[in-house]
Design an enzyme around this catalytic site. Structure first.
Site, short mmCIF file in Angstrom:
data_model
loop_
_atom_site.label_atom_id
_atom_site.label_comp_id
_atom_site.label_asym_id
_atom_site.label_seq_id
_atom_site.Cartn_x
_atom_site.Cartn_y
_atom_site.Cartn_z
CB CYS A 34 1.46 26.36 92.63
SG CYS A 34 0.04 26.72 91.61
NE ARG A 64 5.83 29.26 88.58
CZ ARG A 64 5.97 30.35 87.84
NH1 ARG A 64 7.08 30.55 87.17
NH2 ARG A 64 5.01 31.23 87.78
CG ASN A 270 0.04 29.63 88.96
OD1 ASN A 270 -0.06 30.30 89.99
ND2 ASN A 270 0.99 29.81 88.08
N GLY A 271 -2.87 30.47 90.83
CA GLY A 271 -3.50 31.77 90.94
C GLY A 271 -4.43 31.79 92.12
CD GLU A 929 5.02 55.20 92.73
OE1 GLU A 929 3.92 55.40 93.23
OE2 GLU A 929 5.22 54.44 91.78
CD GLN A 977 0.37 54.93 97.54
OE1 GLN A 977 0.86 54.69 96.45
NE2 GLN A 977 0.42 56.13 98.08
CE LYS A 980 -2.04 56.47 95.25
NZ LYS A 980 -1.83 57.27 94.09
CD GLN A 986 -4.14 59.67 86.60
OE1 GLN A 986 -4.93 59.13 87.37
NE2 GLN A 986 -4.55 60.27 85.52
#
Lengths: 1544, 491
Positions: A34, A64, A270-271, A929, A977, A980, A986
């Site tokens: 929020c 939001r 929020n969270g 990516e 993905q 993982k 990496q």
């Protein structure tokens, strides 16, 4: 817990409740997030303006929040204020209810049933409770509301809203108003239990939004602007308060819920609380021990935590409890959401002791969280240790504090703002209206920390494991060599595990890496005895909460834990920290010995056996388990506070109970009988060896694990010389280090920072365990497809045991192992020599007959219990139709996509071959990516296109430029993905060849790291923002959000649909070609069948299905797979492994080593030369699959794909009595067809596009029309304009930028062609992806994500000249600015928030201060910082240079993460000129007085700069320079430098 | 995997071969061992494939792919690279009872399916296998390991070739008392009498037999079951009987002149030679000598090559070998892709020797014998041949047409027929009452290795038809497992 309650009420549910658990949908998976804000008058002056401003804040945060399928009903909005006494008193006076003085009465605001009789009953009952608790009911008030403004679903579910007024009788003297609050608390808790239970069961409302003498909460299923319109009280001038807290909710579901709106009674949040399950488990366990003089009637308030609530409301329950039982709000919050103290050398010792002491009482409630809280007198806010949520505040000249997720939410003229600041990670803001001031963070905490002598308590009562007396060497602790193999066989060790899991851990301390996904069956489908661990999959964070950056942001993490009995949570005393401190939860033999032999008072350790007699058979195990529980109870009675569960001593007569079963079973047994906190559980077992095993043991309640057989194995290996120079002791230490690191990764992928919060948090999903067994032994774990019971678990143990102790043979050897490697007599794999060969031949020879041979093999394998889909079959009673009537191959091919594999992970040849093939057939290839070479945007001469239709945007943002985005048909945001989920990536230095570096905007030969989270997505509303940004960056591209299957992915998908994604991809855990820890590949995530079905069902249930397309992938191998996926809800289909096999991949699984012998997953030119794949091979594969799909469709009488989507009625669950385990699996939930909310929303597939709202953007409304002349006229035109801007204007300039890029390509326009001058507070993502030629100047301030993905444009921001504050001391822009910027320049006059310039790869930026984690992951560009830097500066920085000038501040060295960078003086003349040039431009654009002053004193200034440069980067630059000097030209010098680095 | 880049750094190396000319003067090994550091490098070439085609042991599209006994090749390759010879030996012995035989005389289908062979030369799997077992013996790691407990059951194994030996070994390990019957004077079947001592010297076989004896297996030679002892009496004296009697009935070439003197089956030639060699160093004259003769070998397989090897050591005057197939291509053809057994032109040790002696490869391709010519004494004097036009039809079957006018006469005083075997000796089976199938092989129940007589099992060439040592070992192991199950159920 909650499901159960719901289940009971299933039959009687009325329409206002959340839909019941059905199919794969489970309401307990719901998440929310929020926008939050508060406003307060420091001196406590009450006014209606405060309320009004708070409501304004709310409407400015609308973006939001979320909207469901019914756009007029929000996800919830609300406000908390002080009790508006004037309003109530006046009303009371008029209605014969005279009110006492403020503070002498309390108001309960309730949601009640609409039905009058029932309501009256409830009210009477409540009054009775009030009476029983010694209070008086003064009266009831019906809250005036205007139902007209409500949306459909809100209207349908609207409760009756009433206020009860209560007071103490005159004769009752309460000592203080907190005592008054406590009374009200008891009344409320009793009522919730006594009345609420009935309401719950019958599906009726009985809910307190608040019950207090100080505060009141108005909230509901409303959009922000509806709040004051609905509750007319709020617009009443007499409604006055000195403080107000507001919240706009974004829920992942759209199911109507009035209750779940915030504020809660004390907090808004929020969270997300990642650790909620563990926290609630532990709170429930602690309840039994809680006793407080303040709350003598503890019975009345149990359960403390209302488990039906959301994570936020549970946090609120706990906070309220801690507060009312005697702690200050600040104290309670410091306990629950501690700062990261363990690794902070700078922290005050007293404060550290406070945190350490309290860590013995409670594990952290781990965020991400921005929390605002108020008790009506104090109001404050805090950020958790990670600081992942934005929290900004202004202080005005009229004593107001305005706090919010965003700036610019209250219109204020600049001269009135005294200062602007933000909450830093772990920081608290506290406004005390009593004291009339802001109490600074340090002051609050210091005062709380000195309440008790925590340091002394710790010193006298807690002890480090290291300080315990050393245990005597006890020979019987060793497993002797002859018995080793028997033990290994009994615990199921294989040669593969020993050499490929344990050995790398022991030699390198690293969890081993693999690639190409997982293709063996789920444990429940396997014929082989499986370890119990294999029946559990790790959950991970995606979208609604972020995984954390455990390695680069190490300071916030902790592997420390303590063991011993917990004391009384409510009674602080030294005995509460009578505990042993462990540095890591993995114990060596000697350490365990120390613990078990310790003689310290109150720390008695008792060892309990986990063995069961073989002769007892299956039942014997269950018996032994219960015997173990009884023994534990007895040991506790006898004063043990540490229980060691041990399976030492297996022999031919005794077999081990699976350690996980024993631990979790005992954990829940003890929770149930209220003794859990009396003891810590330790495990001494020969069974665990992988990271996943140990993670599970901890997750289900163990505090530490001693994997003794691993150590015995290592000793043997060492004796045999199998560990090289590594000694057994070193090997054990390496192993412990490696596993600890692996554990950190596992917890981080769930967004959890401390192992303490992970213990007992049960963040796993069971796959293939029967529900009643789960309920009993793994309580509250999701398990959705049924499965095995204790008898099968025992069988599997006995099978292994008999391998180990079978009577006859002489020497035994370990089985080869067949998990990631195919073995002729091993586990079934989908990829075998047969399938690989026949597929390759079919594709090469374009031979459909051969393909059918392949697909028969695969489908047969699938049906012999390799996959869940193998357990499904088609309706046999369908009328077939002629093949010609089925839609053609061509149109089916348009739904096919190739998987996201980056250029970098695979070779140029392979990557381009795939793209060409997919373009030829009208499907879509995916860039992955790693960016893309712009040369590929131009079609080849023969008409082929190498452009990837799908461009991926991942956390590393490699090569994500405006131009890259504009060339996409679809933009995919990779949230997770399959290989993982929850982890970053990496690319090791030796794979960053020059051409890879170029595409990614980095330096050859320098390692590239992509972060676990997108640093601009920590929450669902952040994802909505990124979708919006990308849509602006290319309005023609579909936005695709890639998720990985796990329990709850359906609700996440619903949230993503509401965040306006166009396509949602559900990936299976087993797919994924990328390199990852083997334990992640196998153990994280779920098969796509479950996730896809869940997503489809949840979307249908929510009425959101028509808005989005669903896609799925993950070992999609044949036409049958595609047809089943379509029936489970997918419209598009991804293939990754198979096209690679078609191009020549032989499943080496060495992609991560750069040694792919067929030239696919390698950059080595020598190996690339061996690539023999052709586009035709991939085309043939795709056509074959499409053709096969058609054949199935014809057989089933289906003409079009659309008809088939979501048609689970065409599927059946196969009866498979021949397979003992598979026959226990129940897939009926996958085939469930949910009812929709309303009949008009019955879409089962994509029907209409999302409304992205681009038409109302500032760009389309004003900027594009303004700039039209640049390209419509003669071309040389320049545009300049001055415009106002507000926080609701998000991604300003982005759409304009996309138009420039579309017309002018990568080079953009000449500098400053378009100059836009804004004033005000800019919304999020100001200037995102803006290309060259556009200059955005902002006078005012800006929110998060300024200059995200900057692609050559220019941004300047400075405060209004009228602002009275000193710019370089005040915050001006939010968090995560210039994330993934690739080029361009920016000048910021003021301080930026956390994570400035993360993953910058080329922009040059000047700023006057930054928060924590500045320049993290940066790979290029230059950053000049003329002021403070936060902690962990330059973490993971592998390129570019930062110049820090902050001579007065703490030393750069202390704040910098020095793992990769060097700190140097600024000496090079050329470079000095560059910095000076940047500063001069800074002055020119922002008029910075600060910079001007520094320039005037330039000689001194230069000396005060610290140059921060990555070591490897520097080395490569020097090498390149050396080669250039020796006459090698540009590109070749790069290659030469790279080769040199590679050899080194 | 010890060294991921091993295959990029090292090239395939072969065992050093003794000079082809010089070695024809003796019966010693043809090859010299690779030095240990080289072996380790070769081990490092193994890529430790996640799908190791080398150990597949299955038929794919009509071709054998990988090792029929599913040797754990990547595991021991890596262990050798890491210098973990003892552990490598443990892994090797899990699947292979007699690596010292297969390491020497297996055509190595594993190498044909080695993934590295896809675009490079395969790993030297066979060489490494031999090195591991040889080192095992040399280091004394191979010691008798009699079973800890005896089951009390007795099993007779008939035939002591690789199938019989593997079967006996497995049953003994399972605790049963095993007696092996061999009709010849020496144990080993074709290992002893079918393969020249240049490939597997007799002490290698003896060493293994000795070990098995020490582990408790009893060997009886010179007794032919079905002739000297009826099967029934054996069956009644033992709890189970396993027939591993081989496919010793040779395929004949009934051309005109077939009954002339000097035309022999290859196996007779090889057997007698080895027996005489072992008995007397060829001093007793009890063998078919090729000395000074023109020799024609008919057949294109390994046995034909063995005949060449032997004839050369007899000092024959000339040598020619007829192969009805055309010369194979030097690289894989399109219909013979990896990982199939590579059908490519190879020069075997015997051919090299012949070339060294006579300056010419002895092989004649696409040539078929049409008539044996003889003199008045009924001795063979030559062979008339014709060239063939051989090709495959659409279904992949061979079509052979004689090329008119291509006839040729080859002088010959010794003609050796090495064109394969039909199956077990039918007479013997009839006497035993064992039923055969349409291929004239012993019929067994699917997956159970049991013949029509309960408690009588069959394995090896007798059941499968002529094949490789590895197949024989696999059959022996699987039959032992079936037999063990049978014995345990009977308990």
């Amino acid at each position: 817990m909650y499901d159960k309650a719901l289940r009971e009420s299933d039959t009687k549910v009325k329409n206002y409740r959340l839909p019941k658990k059905q199919g794969l949908y489970d309401p307990s998976f719901e998440h929310d997030a929020c926008g939050i804000g508060f406003i307060a008058h420091m001196k406590g002056n009450k006014s209606h303006d405060i309320v009004q401003d708070a409501l304004n804040i709310l409407t400015r945060l609308t973006h939001r929040g979320g909207q469901g399928s019914d756009v007029h009903s929000g996800d919830g909005a609300g406000i908390l204020t002080q009790i508006p006494h004037d309003l109530f008193a006046e009303w009371g006076g008029r209605n014969g209810m005279p009110l006492p003085q403020p503070g002498k009465y309390g108001v309960g605001m309730l949601f009640l049933p609409g039905e009058a009789m029932l309501r009256a009953t409830y009210e009477k009952k409540l009054e009775k409770i009030v009476r029983q608790e010694g209070f008086l009911t003064l009266g009831w008030r019906t809250v005036p509301t205007n139902g007209q403004v409500l949306g459909e679903s809100a209207k349908r579910t609207k409760p009756e809203i009433r206020q009860i007024f209560v007071a103490a009788p005159a004769h009752v003297e309460l000592p203080d108003d907190l005592a008054f609050e406590r009374r009200l608390y008891v009344i409320r808790k009793r009522a919730e239990r006594e009345i609420g239970r009935h309401a719950e069961r019958t599906g009726n409302y009985f809910y307190f939004t608040s019950m207090s003498g100080r505060t009141i909460v108005y909230k509901g299923l409303l959009l922000p602007e509806q709040l004051p319109a609905f509750y007319t009280d709020l617009s009443d001038e007499r409604y006055k308060s000195a403080l107000a807290m507001v919240h706009s909710r974004f829920s992942t579901n759209t199911f109507p819920s009035w209750e779940r709106a915030h504020p809660n009674r004390y907090t808004i949040h929020n969270g997300e609380i990642n650790t909620i399950k563990g926290n609630v488990n532990w709170m429930r366990a602690r309840e039994a021990k809680c006793a407080s003089e303040w709350l003598p009637d503890m019975e009345k308030i149990r359960p403390i935590i209302d488990a039906k609530g959301s994570d936020s409301s549970m946090l609120d329950n706990c906070l309220e409890f801690l507060h009312l039982s005697g702690r200050s709000l600040a104290h309670a919050i410091m306990m629950m959401i501690p700062e990261p103290w363990a690794k902070d050398p700078l922290m005050d010792e007293k404060k550290k002791a406070f945190y350490e002491y309290h860590s013995c009482l409670m594990e952290p409630w781990d965020g991400p969280a921005a929390l605002a809280f108020s008790d009506g007198k104090q109001i404050g806010a805090c950020l958790d240790r990670n600081g992942l949520r934005p929290a900004r505040y202004y202080v005005t000249d009229d004593d107001r504090v305005i706090f919010s997720s965003e700036v610019g939410v209250v219109p204020l003229s600049p001269e009135r703002i005294l200062f602007k600041d933000r909450l830093r990670p772990g920081q608290m803001l506290l406004v005390d209206t009593g004291q009339g001031r802001i109490i600074p963070d340090e002051e609050i905490k210091a005062s709380v920390a000195k309440e008790h002598p925590y340091q002394e308590w710790l010193k006298s009562h807690s002890v480090d494991l290291d300080h315990l007396p050393k245990a005597p060497e006890t020979p019987e602790r060793r497993v002797d060599a002859q018995r080793l193999v028997k033990a290994q066989l009994t615990f199921g060790y294989t040669f593969e595990e020993v050499t490929k899991v344990i050995q790398p851990l022991a030699v390198h301390g690293e969890d081993p890496v693999g690639s190409m996904g997982y293709d063996a069956p789920l444990a429940v489908l396997s014929d082989r005895p499986q370890l119990l661990y294999n029946y559990f999959k790790q959950m991970f964070a995606q979208v609604t909460n972020p995984p954390i950056d455990a390695f680069l942001e190490e300071m916030i993490t902790s592997m420390e834990t303590t063991i011993g009995a917990e004391g009384n949570l409510l009674k602080p005393g030294p005995e509460n920290c009578r505990r042993i401190r462990l540095k890591t939860p993995v114990l060596s033999n000697e350490e365990l010995e120390r613990i078990s032999k310790n003689r310290l008072e109150g720390l008695k350790a008792v060892t309990l056996s986990m063995l069961f007699p073989v002769t007892g058979g299956r039942k014997g195990m269950e018996k032994a388990l219960h015997k173990l529980f009884r023994a534990a109870d007895k040991a506790i009675e006898d004063g043990a506070s540490i229980l060691i569960l041990s399976d030492r001593g297996i022999d031919k007569n005794f077999a081990p109970i699976p350690a996980l079963l024993a631990v979790s079973g005992l954990h829940h047994h003890l929770i149930r009988n209220g003794r859990r906190t009396d003891v810590s559980l330790l495990v001494e077992s020969g069974e665990p060896r992988e990271v996943h095993h140990i993670a599970l043991l901890l997750g289900y309640g163990a505090s530490a694990v001693n994997p003794y057989l691993v150590f015995a194995t290592l000793e043997q290996m060492c004796a045999d010389g199998q560990l090289g120079d590594v000694s057994a002791q070193e090997a054990a230490a390496n192993y412990i280090r490696g596993v600890s690191k692996g554990l950190l990764k596992v917890i981080a992928k769930m967004g959890i920072s401390t192992i303490q919060s992970y213990i007992g948090a049960q963040i796993f999903e069971a796959v293939g365990i029967r529900e009643d067994v789960v309920d009993k032994y793994f309580t509250w774990t999701a398990s959705r497809i049924g499965g095995i019971g204790l008898d099968t678990m025992a069988d599997e143990v006995l099978q292994r045991h008999s391998r180990g102790f079978a009577a006859n043979e002489g020497p035994k050897t370990l089985d080869p192992g067949d998990d990631f490697q195919w073995r002729s007599d091993g586990e079934r794999h989908l990829f075998t020599p047969q399938t690989i060969h026949s597929l390759q031949q079919a594709c090469r020879q374009n031979d459909y007959r051969l393909y059918k041979q392949y697909s028969r093999l695969v489908d047969e394998q699938s049906e012999t219990f390799s996959t869940l889909r193998g357990l499904l079959e088609f309706d046999p009673n369908r009328q077939a139709i002629p093949l010609e009537e089925v839609e053609p191959v061509e149109s089916i091919l348009r739904r096919f996509k190739s998987g996201a594999m980056s250029f970098g992970s695979i070779s140029k040849e392979a990557h381009e071959t795939l793209a060409i093939a997919m373009n030829r057939i009208g499907g879509k290839s995916n860039s992955g990516e790693g960016g893309e070479d712009p040369a590929r945007y131009v079609p080849d001469e023969n008409g082929d296109s190498r452009n990837s239709a799908i461009k991926q945007v991942a956390s590393g943002r490699f090569g994500v430029t405006s131009q890259y985005l504009i060339h996409a048909d679809e933009i995919q945001i990779k949230m997770a993905q399959g290989a993982k989920p929850g982890e970053g990536g990496q690319l090791p230095a030796h794979k960053v060849y020059p051409w890879i570096a170029k595409a990614r905007g980095s330096t050859p030969g320098v390692e590239l790291i992509s972060p676990p989270p997108h640093h601009d997505i920590y929450s669902i509303e952040d994802l909505a923002e990124l979708i919006y940004d990308l849509k602006n960056a290319n309005p023609h591209a579909r936005i695709n959000v890639k998720l990985v299957s796990e329990a709850g992915v359906g609700t996440i998908a619903a949230g993503v649909a509401k965040a306006r994604a166009d396509v949602i991809l559900i990936s299976g855990y087993d797919g994924g070609t990328g390199a990852a820890a083997r334990s992640s590949i196998k153990h994280a995530g779920m098969p796509w069948e479950i996730g896809l079905a869940e997503a489809h069902q949840t979307l249908v249930l929510n009425g959101l299905r028509g808005r989005v397309r669903l896609e799925t992938d993950g070992k999609m191998m044949t036409g049958r797979d595609v047809v089943i996926a379509a029936m489970l809800g997918a419209e598009e289909f991804g293939f990754a492994t198979l096209p690679l096999v078609a191009m020549g991949c032989v499943m080496m699984r060495v992609c991560h080593l750069d040694t792919c012998p067929v030239g696919i997953a390698t950059q080595n030119p020598e190996l690339r030369a061996k690539f023999v794949g052709k586009p035709e091979h991939v085309e043939n594969f795709m056509r074959f699959v499409a053709q096969e799909v058609r054949e199935w469709m014809a057989k089933l009488g289906i003409r079009t794909m659309d008809e088939m989507i979501g048609r689970t009625d065409l599927l059946r669950v196969r009866k498979v009595p021949e397979h003992k385990k598979a026959s226990l699996v129940d897939l009926s939930a996958l085939l469930h067809r949910p009812e929709q909310l309303s009949p008009d929303q019955g879409e089962r597939h994509f029907t209409y596009p999302q409304e992205h709202g681009l038409d109302s953007t500032l760009d389309r409304q004003k900027l594009l029309p303004l700039c039209q002349s640049v390209w419509s006229g003669r071309g040389e035109e320049r545009v300049q304009a001055i415009l106002p801007i507000h926080n609701t204007d998000r991604a300003a300039g982005t759409l304009l930028g996309s138009e420039v890029t579309r017309r002018y390509g990568a080079q953009g326009l000449p500098e400053d062609t378009i100059q836009l001058h804004f004033h005000g507070s800019a919304g999020q993502s100001f200037g995102a992806f803006v290309p060259r030629g556009i200059t955005l100047i902002l006078e005012g301030d800006a929110n998060d994500y300024v200059g995200k993905g900057l692609s050559g444009g220019k941004i300047a921001i400075y405060p209004s000249p009228k602002s009275p504050f000193i710019p370089e001391k005040n915050i001006i822009i939010g968090n995560v600015a210039f994330y993934g910027a690739t080029s361009g320049e920016a000048y910021i006059r003021g301080v930026a928030g956390e994570r400035f310039c993360v993953r910058n790869s080329g922009a040059n930026v000047v700023v006057e201060g930054v928060g924590n984690h500045g320049c993290e992951y940066m790979t290029g560009g230059r950053v000049v910082i003329l002021g403070e830097i936060g902690k962990n500066f330059a973490a993971g920085m592998s390129g570019g240079v930062a110049y820090v000038w902050n001579p007065g501040g703490p030393s750069v060295e202390r704040l910098c993460n020095l793992k990769l960078v060097d700190l140097e003086p600024l000496e090079d003349n050329e470079e000095i000129e560059i910095v000076r040039g940047m500063m001069e431009r800074h002055v020119r654009y922002t008029h910075s007085a600060h910079a001007k002053k520094l320039l005037l004193d330039w000689n001194n200034t230069v000396r005060q700069f610290v140059r921060v440069i990555p070591r490897e980067y520097k080395r490569i630059l020097q090498a390149v320079e050396r080669f250039r000097q020796s006459g090698v030209s540009g590109e070749e010098a790069l290659l030469a430098a790279f080769q040199e680095r590679k050899k080194a | 995997m010890g060294k991921p880049t091993g295959f990029l750094e090292y090239k395939r190396e072969y065992m050093p071969e003794r000079d082809p000319l010089a070695r024809t003067g003796d019966w010693q090994d043809l090859y010299l061992p690779l030095p240990e550091h080289k072996l380790r490098e070769q081990g490092a070439r193994c890529m430790d494939c996640a799908v190791p085609f080398c150990q597949t042991g299955e038929w794919i599209d009509g071709s054998l792919v990988g090792c029929p006994i599913n040797n754990l090749i990547p595991e021991w390759n890596d262990l050798v690279y890491r210098n973990q010879w003892k552990e490598a030996l443990d892994r090797l012995l899990r699947t292979n009872n007699f690596p010292e035989f297969t390491g020497r005389a297996c055509p190595a289908p594993c190498e044909g399916s080695c993934v590295l062979g896809l675009n490079d030369s395969a790993v030297t799997i066979k060489t490494i296998e031999q090195a591991i077992i040889d080192k095992g013996f040399a280091e004394g790691w191979i010691v008798p390991q009699p079973p800890l407990r005896r089951s009390g059951k007795q099993v007779a194994v008939v035939g002591s070739g690789p199938a019989g030996l593997a079967c006996a070994d497995q049953l003994n390990k399972a605790g049963h008392r095993v007696t092996v019957y061999e009709r010849h004077d020496r144990i080993g079947g074709l290992l002893t009498y079918g393969i020249p001592k240049t490939k597997i010297s007799q002490d290698i076989v003896e060493r293994r037999i000795q070990l098995m004896r020490e582990e408790g297996i009893e060997f009886v030679t010179g007794v032919e079951i079905g002739r000297d002892v009826p099967l029934e009496s054996l069956r009644s004296g033992f709890d189970a009987v396993i027939l591993c009697i081989g496919a010793t009935e040779p395929r004949d070439l009934p051309l005109k002149g077939r009954d002339l003197n000097g035309i022999h089956f290859a196996m007779e030639f090889l057997h007698k030679n080895t027996k005489s060699l072992l008995d007397s160093g060829l001093k007793d004259g009890q063998y078919l000598s090729a000395e000074g003769k023109d020799v024609v070998v008919i057949g294109g397989g390994d046995t034909a090559t063995d005949c060449i090897t032997t004839a050369l050591r007899h000092r024959c005057r000339s040598l020619v070998q007829f192969d009805i197939y055309p010369q194979k291509p030097s690289a894989r053809s399109a219909d013979n892709p990896w990982p199939m057994w590579p059908v490519v032109y190879k020069t075997d040790s015997g051919h090299k020797e012949a070339k060294a002696v006579f300056g010419k490869d002895p092989r004649e391709f696409a040539v078929s014998a049409v008539e044996f010519l003889g003199d008045e004494h009924g001795n063979v004097t030559g062979v008339r041949s014709v060239k063939l036009n051989a090709r495959k039809d659409e279904k992949g079957n061979w079509i052979r047409e004689e090329i008119p006018g291509s006839e040729q006469v080859w002088p010959a005083q010794l003609v050796l027929l090495a064109i394969g075997f039909r199956g077990p000796e039918a007479n013997l089976l009839r006497k035993m009452g064992i039923e055969t199938n349409e291929k004239t092989l012993i019929a067994t129940k699917k997956g159970r290795y049991e013949t029509n007589i309960p408690g009588v099992f069959a394995a090896g060439d007798a059941r499968r038809g002529q094949s490789l040592i590895v197949w024989a070992i696999r059959e022996g192991r699987e039959a032992a497992e079936a037999c063990d199950r049978f014995l345990r159920n009977a308990r």
